[in-house]
Design a protein around this motif. Structure first.
Motif, PDB file in Angstrom:
ATOM      1  N   ALA A  45       0.843  -1.200   0.000  1.00  0.00           N
ATOM      2  CA  ALA A  45       0.000   0.000   0.000  1.00  0.00           C
ATOM      3  C   ALA A  45       0.877   1.249   0.000  1.00  0.00           C
ATOM      4  N   SER A  46       1.964   1.196   0.748  1.00  0.00           N
ATOM      5  CA  SER A  46       2.877   2.339   0.818  1.00  0.00           C
ATOM      6  C   SER A  46       3.535   2.601  -0.546  1.00  0.00           C
ATOM      7  N   ILE A  47       3.905   1.521  -1.238  1.00  0.00           N
ATOM      8  CA  ILE A  47       4.523   1.662  -2.572  1.00  0.00           C
ATOM      9  C   ILE A  47       3.526   2.327  -3.534  1.00  0.00           C
ATOM     10  N   ILE A  48       2.283   1.871  -3.495  1.00  0.00           N
ATOM     11  CA  ILE A  48       1.259   2.417  -4.395  1.00  0.00           C
ATOM     12  C   ILE A  48       1.077   3.919  -4.137  1.00  0.00           C
ATOM     13  N   ALA A  49       1.014   4.290  -2.859  1.00  0.00           N
ATOM     14  CA  ALA A  49       0.808   5.708  -2.510  1.00  0.00           C
ATOM     15  C   ALA A  49       2.023   6.551  -2.909  1.00  0.00           C
ATOM     16  N   SER A  50       3.222   6.054  -2.628  1.00  0.00           N
ATOM     17  CA  SER A  50       4.436   6.815  -2.978  1.00  0.00           C
ATOM     18  C   SER A  50       4.587   6.966  -4.481  1.00  0.00           C
ATOM     19  N   GLN A  51       4.252   5.887  -5.197  1.00  0.00           N
ATOM     20  CA  GLN A  51       4.466   5.931  -6.645  1.00  0.00           C
ATOM     21  C   GLN A  51       3.576   6.974  -7.300  1.00  0.00           C
ATOM     22  N   GLU A  52       2.378   7.155  -6.769  1.00  0.00           N
ATOM     23  CA  GLU A  52       1.494   8.200  -7.310  1.00  0.00           C
ATOM     24  C   GLU A  52       2.163   9.562  -7.194  1.00  0.00           C
ATOM     25  N   GLY A  84      -1.015  -3.510  -8.493  1.00  0.00           N
ATOM     26  CA  GLY A  84      -1.776  -2.336  -8.051  1.00  0.00           C
ATOM     27  C   GLY A  84      -1.065  -1.015  -8.287  1.00  0.00           C
ATOM     28  N   VAL A  85       0.209  -1.077  -8.676  1.00  0.00           N
ATOM     29  CA  VAL A  85       0.926   0.168  -8.976  1.00  0.00           C
ATOM     30  C   VAL A  85       0.422   0.694 -10.322  1.00  0.00           C
ATOM     31  N   ASN A  86       0.239   1.996 -10.429  1.00  0.00           N
ATOM     32  CA  ASN A  86      -0.253   2.590 -11.665  1.00  0.00           C
ATOM     33  C   ASN A  86       0.713   2.301 -12.824  1.00  0.00           C
ATOM     34  N   PRO A  87       0.278   1.524 -13.825  1.00  0.00           N
ATOM     35  CA  PRO A  87       1.193   1.131 -14.917  1.00  0.00           C
ATOM     36  C   PRO A  87       1.732   2.336 -15.687  1.00  0.00           C
ATOM     37  N   GLN A  88       1.048   3.455 -15.554  1.00  0.00           N
ATOM     38  CA  GLN A  88       1.489   4.647 -16.283  1.00  0.00           C
ATOM     39  C   GLN A  88       2.894   5.100 -15.847  1.00  0.00           C
ATOM     40  N   GLY A  89       3.239   4.840 -14.601  1.00  0.00           N
ATOM     41  CA  GLY A  89       4.542   5.300 -14.132  1.00  0.00           C
ATOM     42  C   GLY A  89       5.491   4.173 -13.774  1.00  0.00           C
ATOM     43  N   CYS A  90       5.192   2.987 -14.258  1.00  0.00           N
ATOM     44  CA  CYS A  90       6.007   1.833 -13.859  1.00  0.00           C
ATOM     45  C   CYS A  90       6.172   0.887 -15.048  1.00  0.00           C
TER      46      CYS A  90
END
Ligand code: AMP
Ligand code: MG
Length: 272
Positions: A45-52, A84-90
């Motif tokens: 969850a922390s990775i998803i939030a930071s990546q945004e 769950g990480v936004n594919p747009q930035g990964c």
């Protein structure tokens, strides 16, 4: 650079003389399965939030390098940790046997082209390290060619670091026994069979030589700017928790911020 204290003893010290046969693939037993799973979910969850924020900020980049023996869990780690990480930035970049065009250039050419841009996370599924691993084990080039690559790799990674890219490198460390188990289940599972390659047995027979090549690469190329971690990887839940924690901790240290809002946004009226 600040690193995650929690698993810091799994970081390879610069210049270390590793003996991988003496490093346990099961971990130190300090984290049980339930706690590992809880840590994993929290850090995911922390990775998803930071990546945004990383993506919105658009100033810093993160490169994650994954290396392992066959069936070591590179694909599974990517699937599990980055779900769950936004594919747009990964993005994931996989490195295979080099093409004729790639071979016509220096060994870092194809790799540099895949390095993350600002705001991006890139995961390398295999990497430039193949050029001091498989290439060494299979005698594709002589030692006079592969050995100087350690220094070239360190310079390259320092270039990335100085240009705003953080680099984290994970060696997923599995035992030969676990590899056998995974190969057997791969052959038995119709959804997994496609991953099998006859070459896997050839590589398995070279296990000790790969271990030696990994010891060299990890010791020579673990730097302050781009550290290697040896992740005990026989247990997938432990591997996932450790990788997720180290990635999440790195992102927290990078501390990306949403760009500040433009002034007077409260006064903007959207016409009908
Ligand atoms: P896989 O990751 O299972 O799809 O396999 C990719 C194959 O490409 C592995 O056997 C790697 O060792 C091989 N490979 C990747 N990079 C290189 C390289 N620079 N030179 C030779 N073989 C490579
Ligand atoms: Mg394979």
């Amino acid at each position: 650079m600040k690193t995650a204290a929690r698993f810091d003893h799994y970081r390879v010290l610069p210049g270390a003389k590793l003996d991988l046969s003496k490093i346990d693939q099961e971990g130190d037993g300090k984290l049980d399965k339930d706690d590992a799973k809880a840590l994993f979910e929290e850090e995911r969850a922390s990775i998803i939030a930071s990546q945004e924020k990383l993506y919105a900020e658009g100033k810093q980049s993160l490169l994650i390098v994954l290396q392992a023996m066959d069936a070591g869990g590179k694909d599974g780690t990517i699937e599990d940790v980055f779900r769950g990480v936004n594919p747009q930035g990964c993005r994931v970049s996989s490195f295979k046997v080099p093409t004729a065009e790639e071979l016509a250039h220096d060994f870092l050419w194809r790799v540099h082209a895949q390095a993350p841009g600002k705001g991006q996370i890139t995961i390398f599924n295999r990497s430039h390290y193949e050029d001091v691993l498989v290439v060494r084990v299979k005698n594709i080039v002589p030692e006079s060619v592969w050995r100087p690559r350690y220094a070239l790799i360190n310079d390259f990674e320092r270039l990335l670091a100085t240009s705003g890219t953080r680099v984290l490198k994970f060696f997923l460390h599995i035992s030969k026994k676990e590899q056998k188990k995974r190969f057997e289940s791969r052959l038995a599972d119709e959804n997994d069979r496609w991953k099998w390659s006859p070459g896997d047995l050839v590589e398995r027979a070279l296990w000790d030589r790969y271990e030696e090549a990994y010891e060299g690469a990890l010791g020579e190329c673990s730097t302050e700017a781009a550290p290697w971690y040896v992740i005990p990887a026989d247990k997938k839940w432990l591997r996932n928790a450790m990788v997720a924690h180290l990635v999440a901790a790195m992102l927290r240290d990078m501390d990306p911020r949403f760009p500040p809002p433009l002034p007077d946004l409260g006064r903007v009226k959207i016409p009908d």
